[in-house]
Each structure stands twice: as C-alpha cells, then as structure tokens.
Design an enzyme around this catalytic site. Structure first.
Site, PDB file in Angstrom:
ATOM      1  N   ARG A   1      46.726  41.926  35.628  1.00 41.05           N
ATOM      2  CA  ARG A   1      47.127  42.560  34.690  1.00 41.05           C
ATOM      3  C   ARG A   1      46.680  44.060  34.507  1.00 41.05           C
ATOM      4  NH1 ARG A   1      48.588  37.914  34.274  1.00 41.05           N
ATOM      5  NH2 ARG A   1      48.172  36.530  32.781  1.00 41.05           N
TER       6      ARG A   1
ATOM      7  N   SER B   1      48.767  37.060  24.773  1.00 46.89           N
ATOM      8  CA  SER B   1      47.253  37.010  24.966  1.00 46.89           C
ATOM      9  C   SER B   1      46.664  38.368  24.497  1.00 46.89           C
ATOM     10  CB  SER B   1      46.860  36.789  26.368  1.00 46.89           C
ATOM     11  OG  SER B   1      47.867  35.744  26.844  1.00 46.89           O
TER      12      SER B   1
ATOM     13  N   GLU C   1      44.232  43.315  25.946  1.00 44.66           N
ATOM     14  CA  GLU C   1      45.098  43.592  27.011  1.00 44.66           C
ATOM     15  C   GLU C   1      46.373  44.488  26.494  1.00 44.66           C
ATOM     16  OE1 GLU C   1      46.446  40.032  29.157  1.00 44.66           O
ATOM     17  OE2 GLU C   1      48.484  40.498  28.535  1.00 44.66           O
TER      18      GLU C   1
HETATM   19  P1  FAD Z   1      55.974  47.354  25.809  1.00 45.01           P
HETATM   20  O1  FAD Z   1      55.259  46.687  24.836  1.00 45.01           O
HETATM   21  O2  FAD Z   1      57.271  48.230  25.346  1.00 45.01           O
HETATM   22  O3  FAD Z   1      55.154  48.453  26.779  1.00 45.01           O
HETATM   23  C1  FAD Z   1      53.909  48.260  27.283  1.00 45.01           C
HETATM   24  C2  FAD Z   1      53.518  49.413  27.887  1.00 45.01           C
HETATM   25  O4  FAD Z   1      54.288  49.854  28.977  1.00 45.01           O
HETATM   26  C3  FAD Z   1      53.430  50.745  26.974  1.00 45.01           C
HETATM   27  O5  FAD Z   1      52.272  51.545  27.849  1.00 45.01           O
HETATM   28  C4  FAD Z   1      54.359  51.526  27.371  1.00 45.01           C
HETATM   29  O6  FAD Z   1      54.173  52.708  27.161  1.00 45.01           O
HETATM   30  C5  FAD Z   1      54.870  51.077  28.732  1.00 45.01           C
HETATM   31  N1  FAD Z   1      56.197  51.027  29.300  1.00 45.01           N
HETATM   32  C6  FAD Z   1      57.081  50.274  28.791  1.00 45.01           C
HETATM   33  N2  FAD Z   1      58.273  50.573  29.373  1.00 45.01           N
HETATM   34  C7  FAD Z   1      57.865  51.587  30.345  1.00 45.01           C
HETATM   35  C8  FAD Z   1      58.812  51.979  31.468  1.00 45.01           C
HETATM   36  N3  FAD Z   1      60.061  51.735  31.744  1.00 45.01           N
HETATM   37  N4  FAD Z   1      58.102  52.999  32.153  1.00 45.01           N
HETATM   38  C9  FAD Z   1      56.864  53.417  31.910  1.00 45.01           C
HETATM   39  N5  FAD Z   1      56.144  52.774  31.184  1.00 45.01           N
HETATM   40  C10 FAD Z   1      56.628  51.955  30.032  1.00 45.01           C
HETATM   41  N6  FAD Z   1      52.145  39.191  29.683  1.00 45.01           N
HETATM   42  C11 FAD Z   1      52.063  38.450  30.868  1.00 45.01           C
HETATM   43  O7  FAD Z   1      51.626  39.119  31.892  1.00 45.01           O
HETATM   44  N7  FAD Z   1      51.871  37.356  30.802  1.00 45.01           N
HETATM   45  C12 FAD Z   1      52.640  36.307  30.067  1.00 45.01           C
HETATM   46  O8  FAD Z   1      52.826  35.221  30.221  1.00 45.01           O
HETATM   47  C13 FAD Z   1      52.902  36.990  28.782  1.00 45.01           C
HETATM   48  N8  FAD Z   1      53.135  36.312  27.778  1.00 45.01           N
HETATM   49  C14 FAD Z   1      53.637  36.715  26.452  1.00 45.01           C
HETATM   50  C15 FAD Z   1      53.958  35.927  25.324  1.00 45.01           C
HETATM   51  C16 FAD Z   1      54.313  36.529  24.241  1.00 45.01           C
HETATM   52  C17 FAD Z   1      54.615  35.509  22.872  1.00 45.01           C
HETATM   53  C18 FAD Z   1      54.187  37.864  23.955  1.00 45.01           C
HETATM   54  C19 FAD Z   1      54.336  38.652  22.757  1.00 45.01           C
HETATM   55  C20 FAD Z   1      53.771  38.638  24.903  1.00 45.01           C
HETATM   56  C21 FAD Z   1      53.606  38.289  26.453  1.00 45.01           C
HETATM   57  N9  FAD Z   1      52.901  38.998  27.299  1.00 45.01           N
HETATM   58  C22 FAD Z   1      52.856  38.610  28.854  1.00 45.01           C
HETATM   59  C23 FAD Z   1      52.919  40.610  27.282  1.00 45.01           C
HETATM   60  C24 FAD Z   1      54.361  41.152  27.312  1.00 45.01           C
HETATM   61  O9  FAD Z   1      55.380  40.443  27.306  1.00 45.01           O
HETATM   62  C25 FAD Z   1      54.465  41.899  28.861  1.00 45.01           C
HETATM   63  O10 FAD Z   1      53.212  42.609  29.018  1.00 45.01           O
HETATM   64  C26 FAD Z   1      55.711  42.610  28.937  1.00 45.01           C
HETATM   65  O11 FAD Z   1      55.768  43.143  30.221  1.00 45.01           O
HETATM   66  C27 FAD Z   1      55.934  43.881  27.985  1.00 45.01           C
HETATM   67  O12 FAD Z   1      57.174  44.607  28.110  1.00 45.01           O
HETATM   68  P2  FAD Z   1      57.413  45.087  27.098  1.00 45.01           P
HETATM   69  O13 FAD Z   1      58.974  45.958  27.590  1.00 45.01           O
HETATM   70  O14 FAD Z   1      57.528  44.477  25.626  1.00 45.01           O
HETATM   71  O15 FAD Z   1      56.581  46.468  27.151  1.00 45.01           O
HETATM   72  P1  NAP Z   2      46.260  27.557  29.943  1.00 40.46           P
HETATM   73  O1  NAP Z   2      47.186  26.820  30.836  1.00 40.46           O
HETATM   74  O2  NAP Z   2      45.752  27.120  28.627  1.00 40.46           O
HETATM   75  O3  NAP Z   2      44.995  28.053  30.849  1.00 40.46           O
HETATM   76  C1  NAP Z   2      43.977  28.810  30.176  1.00 40.46           C
HETATM   77  C2  NAP Z   2      43.469  29.827  31.068  1.00 40.46           C
HETATM   78  O4  NAP Z   2      42.834  29.467  32.145  1.00 40.46           O
HETATM   79  C3  NAP Z   2      44.563  30.787  31.506  1.00 40.46           C
HETATM   80  O5  NAP Z   2      44.447  31.787  30.761  1.00 40.46           O
HETATM   81  C4  NAP Z   2      44.510  30.812  32.827  1.00 40.46           C
HETATM   82  O6  NAP Z   2      44.329  32.058  33.326  1.00 40.46           O
HETATM   83  C5  NAP Z   2      43.480  29.956  33.466  1.00 40.46           C
HETATM   84  N1  NAP Z   2      43.892  28.975  34.203  1.00 40.46           N
HETATM   85  C6  NAP Z   2      44.612  27.872  34.260  1.00 40.46           C
HETATM   86  N2  NAP Z   2      44.752  27.162  35.132  1.00 40.46           N
HETATM   87  C7  NAP Z   2      44.174  28.018  36.088  1.00 40.46           C
HETATM   88  C8  NAP Z   2      44.188  27.687  37.595  1.00 40.46           C
HETATM   89  N3  NAP Z   2      44.700  26.472  38.213  1.00 40.46           N
HETATM   90  N4  NAP Z   2      43.637  28.604  38.250  1.00 40.46           N
HETATM   91  C9  NAP Z   2      43.221  29.781  37.990  1.00 40.46           C
HETATM   92  N5  NAP Z   2      43.103  30.061  36.419  1.00 40.46           N
HETATM   93  C10 NAP Z   2      43.799  28.948  35.603  1.00 40.46           C
HETATM   94  O7  NAP Z   2      46.871  29.176  29.584  1.00 40.46           O
HETATM   95  P2  NAP Z   2      47.895  29.212  28.654  1.00 40.46           P
HETATM   96  O8  NAP Z   2      47.364  30.371  27.504  1.00 40.46           O
HETATM   97  O9  NAP Z   2      48.509  28.295  28.177  1.00 40.46           O
HETATM   98  O10 NAP Z   2      48.884  30.289  29.272  1.00 40.46           O
HETATM   99  C11 NAP Z   2      49.668  29.980  30.555  1.00 40.46           C
HETATM  100  C12 NAP Z   2      50.043  30.819  31.423  1.00 40.46           C
HETATM  101  O11 NAP Z   2      50.741  31.992  30.812  1.00 40.46           O
HETATM  102  C13 NAP Z   2      48.474  31.891  31.849  1.00 40.46           C
HETATM  103  O12 NAP Z   2      48.849  32.100  33.456  1.00 40.46           O
HETATM  104  C14 NAP Z   2      48.732  32.925  30.844  1.00 40.46           C
HETATM  105  O13 NAP Z   2      47.909  34.257  31.552  1.00 40.46           O
HETATM  106  C15 NAP Z   2      50.176  33.110  30.989  1.00 40.46           C
HETATM  107  N6  NAP Z   2      50.289  33.773  29.525  1.00 40.46           N
HETATM  108  C16 NAP Z   2      49.948  35.162  29.228  1.00 40.46           C
HETATM  109  C17 NAP Z   2      50.206  35.513  28.085  1.00 40.46           C
HETATM  110  C18 NAP Z   2      49.767  37.255  27.901  1.00 40.46           C
HETATM  111  O14 NAP Z   2      50.116  37.580  27.124  1.00 40.46           O
HETATM  112  N7  NAP Z   2      49.198  37.660  29.132  1.00 40.46           N
HETATM  113  C19 NAP Z   2      50.642  35.057  27.001  1.00 40.46           C
HETATM  114  C20 NAP Z   2      50.698  33.711  27.112  1.00 40.46           C
HETATM  115  C21 NAP Z   2      50.799  33.196  28.228  1.00 40.46           C
HETATM  116  P3  NAP Z   2      45.427  33.210  33.792  1.00 40.46           P
HETATM  117  O15 NAP Z   2      45.579  33.634  32.330  1.00 40.46           O
HETATM  118  O16 NAP Z   2      44.641  34.207  34.509  1.00 40.46           O
HETATM  119  O17 NAP Z   2      46.509  32.649  34.291  1.00 40.46           O
END
Ligand code: FAD
Ligand code: NAP
Length: 339
Positions: free
Chosen positions: A166, A239, A335
C-alpha cells in the site's frame, strides 16, 4: 483553455465517503494539454492544486482551498503482443474496474484479483493497489508522469516506483507527480492466484475446477459484494487502516493473550496482523457516533451514514488508533489520503 474551471464546487459527488467539502475551484482534465493548461492557470492565480481520480481513497477533513484537478482522460491501447505477453496502456482517468473487465474481455489475465476496486487507473500506482494476493506491482510495465517541479514527462520503471505494501514513491512524494498513463504486462496464458482467502472455495462451490481469469474475477466480485459496503449507498473509502506488520515478539505476546489473533508471518520474520480483527476485538465493530461509524460487517471500514464531516470520521479513526495502541501495543496507520 479547453477545460472549464468552476468555483465553489461541492466535492460530495467526487469522493466515495460522500463528504460535503467544497473546492474553491474545480476542473476536469481530459488530456495532457488540459493538465498542463490547468497547472499554468493555477500557477498564474497562485493556487495550490489537488489532483484526484475517483476520490475513493480520500478523506476530506475541510474545504479545499485549491484547484481540484480531476483526472478524466480516457483511452486503452495494446502496445505489444507476442501471442503470450501483451502490454496494455490505459489513460489515468479510465475507471479501474471497467478497465479490468476490458482486459478480461480481450482474453488477458493478470488483473482479475483486483476486480471491483473503485477508482481510476492513474491512482492505482499511488498505493500499489492490492487484493487477494496480487498487487499492481506484479503486472506493472511502466508509467508516464508529469513532474510538477520541472514540467517534464518522466517514464517510470518498476524499480523507480518503489512499490511496497500500500505504498509507492508517489505516495511518499505527495503532490510532485501527476500520473498520466500506466502500462501493464498481461498474459494470454497466465497462472491464476487462487490461494488467498475464500477464492478457491467460492469457485469450487460453483462447480468450477478449471477456472479462467474471468471466473476468478466473477468469484472475487461476488465475495466483495457480500463483504464490503457499496459507496453508492453507504459512504466509505474501503479499508481505513493498513494491516500492521509487527515484530515476531509482539505478535507472540498478543497471541499469548488472544490465541485467535489473525496473523500472517512475513518473509522478513515479522508478522502481519489483520487490522480488522484488532479493531473488532477492541469492540468497535458496528460502533456509531452521529453519522460516522464502523461498518457492522467489516471493522476495517469506516462509514458515513449521510451527513458526517471528514473531521468526525477522522476523530473516530483517531479514537480507534488510540484504543488499539493501548490494548495491543500496535500502531494502526491510516490508509486513505487526508486533506
Ligand atoms: P483518489 O481517491 O482520487 O486519490 C487517491 C490519491 O491519489 C490522492 O492522494 C490523489 O491526490 C492521488 N491521485 C489520484 N489520481 C492521481 C494521478 N493521476 N496522479 C497523481 N496522483 C493521483 N484499495 C486497494 O488497494 N485494494 C482494495 O481492494 C481496495 N478496495 C476498496 C474498496 C472500496 C469499497 C473502496 C471505497 C476503496 C477501496 N480501495 C482499495 C481504495 C481505493 O479504491 C484505491 O486506493 C484506488 O486506487 C483509489 O483510486 P481513486 O482514483 O479513487 O483515487
Ligand atoms: P479477508 O480475506 O477477510 O482477510 C483479512 C486480512 O487478512 C486481509 O486484510 C489480508 O491482508 C489478510 N490475509 C488474508 N489471507 C491472507 C493470506 N493468505 N496471506 C496473507 N494475508 C492474508 O480480507 P477482506 O477485508 O475481505 O479483503 C480481501 C482482500 O481485498 C484483501 O487482500 C484486502 O487487502 C483487499 N481489500 C482492500 C481494501 C482497501 O481499501 N485497501 C478494501 C477491501 C478489500 P491484505 O489486506 O494484506 O491482503
């Protein structure tokens, strides 16, 4: 200038938390020229610039006294194809999930585990988006970014992006780079990643023993739809905290007191703890104070029930951080990007 600059614009439709903060100025960039012209305009007006994509990883804690520049460029193209490895380039403003679907429709594997993540292609490298055992660094083939300090374009290699959990060079240098387009190396014969969480089980439940990348994508979409609130109906940014990676000693100490702790050993000997588990154990799951709350199904997700301000969500996040630190000795890092 082709892009229209508006004043005093509510950002509520432009952030997935649905926070009603106001932008002093707001404009959408559909091309590199638009980006350059808007930066020149901001410089001439002595305005700071906040670049956004889909606003799904943002927490707006106040009005934005800046030009908010929303990336809205479009275009997806194949750059090379040797029959197995295919390099695809997408413009920053392309919405992420429809882009993933485009790759799958073209028979390309690599992004299926990242299905249904909100946001844009251009923001995906910011925090090296990851889910179900895959991060974009695993399929990354380069990106083009504009250096706001010099006005030059720079082609970033994988190493230069310094991707981590991340995290990236871009996240560590906020405001310096505008990502214009990103390239991905995808595969017509790609190995699928099924060993993370309930993916394999979900496929088996559907009677699928030889899954395609599309099957994996559909399984992940169905799992995500069950577990995560849809920002269209309940404001959130996914998250809210990163999973903390702690020393083996601290993990053991927590395990001694809480044998059920969800923990994953890392290659460097440290241990990743599930932040959602820590927050749930601390009793925050389903907590609500006014319109700011902790989702009742997933403790890692903070939600806006309607009229919460970004400050209220931030205050709730700080209370959770303090409580988890006190109970477990673990520091939770937020995050989303705070403004
Ligand atoms: P924004 O929120 O618009 O911006 C995020 C940051 O990036 C800000 O600092 C902004 O200034 C910067 N930015 C945006 N675009 C640019 C650009 N073109 N150039 C330079 N800087 C820029 N994230 C995960 O990693 N894994 C997941 O599974 C995941 N699941 C999610 C589920 C839900 C329901 C939600 C709401 C979010 C989730 N996220 C997840 C977080 C998010 O979706 C990601 O981080 C996504 O990449 C953000 O994209 P955005 O275009 O909305 O960015
Ligand atoms: P989950 O499957 O309930 O698992 C809970 C946590 O345990 C996750 O955060 C994941 O870490 C970790 N995990 C699970 N299995 C693993 C493995 N085999 N090895 C190492 N780590 C493990 O999680 P969830 O909330 O439903 O999300 C599923 C996936 O989507 C995850 O990868 C999560 O990161 C991603 N997600 C991200 C966001 C976001 O906003 N960043 C939002 C929703 C879902 P990791 O997070 O490191 O994978």
């Amino acid at each position: 200038m082709s892009a229209k600059v508006e004043s005093q614009v509510s950002l509520k439709p432009y952030n997935s938390f649905g926070i009603d903060a106001e932008a002093l100025h707001f404009a959408q960039a559909r091309s590199d020229d638009d980006v350059r012209q808007l930066l020149a305009y901001a410089a001439s007006e002595d305005l700071p610039v906040l670049v956004i994509g889909g606003g799904s990883n943002l927490l707006l804690t106040r009005d934005v006294t800046a030009l908010v520049l929303r990336m809205n460029s479009s275009g997806i193209r194949v750059l090379s194809d040797d029959g197995e490895r295919v390099v695809v380039e997408a413009e920053a403003g392309e919405p992420w999930h429809p882009f993933v679907q485009w790759t799958l429709e073209h028979g390309l594997a690599g992004l299926e585990n990242l299905s249904l993540i909100p946001g844009t292609v251009g923001a995906a490298p910011m925090q090296n988006i990851g889910a179900y055992g895959v991060e974009i660094k695993d399929v990354f083939a380069g990106l083009t970014a504009l250096d706001r300090q010099t006005g030059d374009l720079h082609e970033f290699s994988l190493e230069e992006c310094e991707f981590a959990y991340r995290d990236s060079h871009f996240k560590r240098n906020p405001g310096r780079w505008i990502i214009l387009r990103v390239r991905f190396a995808l595969s017509r014969v790609g190995a699928l990643h099924l060993d993370y969480g309930p993916v394999r089980q979900r496929l088996a439940d559907q009677g699928i023993t030889q899954p395609t990348a599309r099957d994996v994508s559909e399984a992940i979409c169905s799992i995500r739809a069950e577990k995560l609130p849809d920002p269209a109906t309940l404001g959130n940014a996914g998250s809210f905290f990163k999973n903390p990676v702690v020393s083996a000693e601290l993990a053991q100490c927590i395990r001694d007191q809480h044998p059920g702790v969800v923990a994953y050993p890392q290659a460097d000997g440290r241990v990743k703890l599930a932040a959602g588990w820590l927050i749930e154990q601390a009793g925050w799951k389903g907590y609500r104070d006014g319109d700011a709350g902790v989702h009742r199904m997933q403790a890692l997700v903070l939600v806006n029930y309607g009229q919460a301000t970004g400050e209220q969500v931030h205050e709730l996040a700080q209370k959770i951080q303090g409580d988890v630190l006190e109970r477990f000795g673990v520091e939770l890092e937020m995050e989303p990007n705070l403004y």
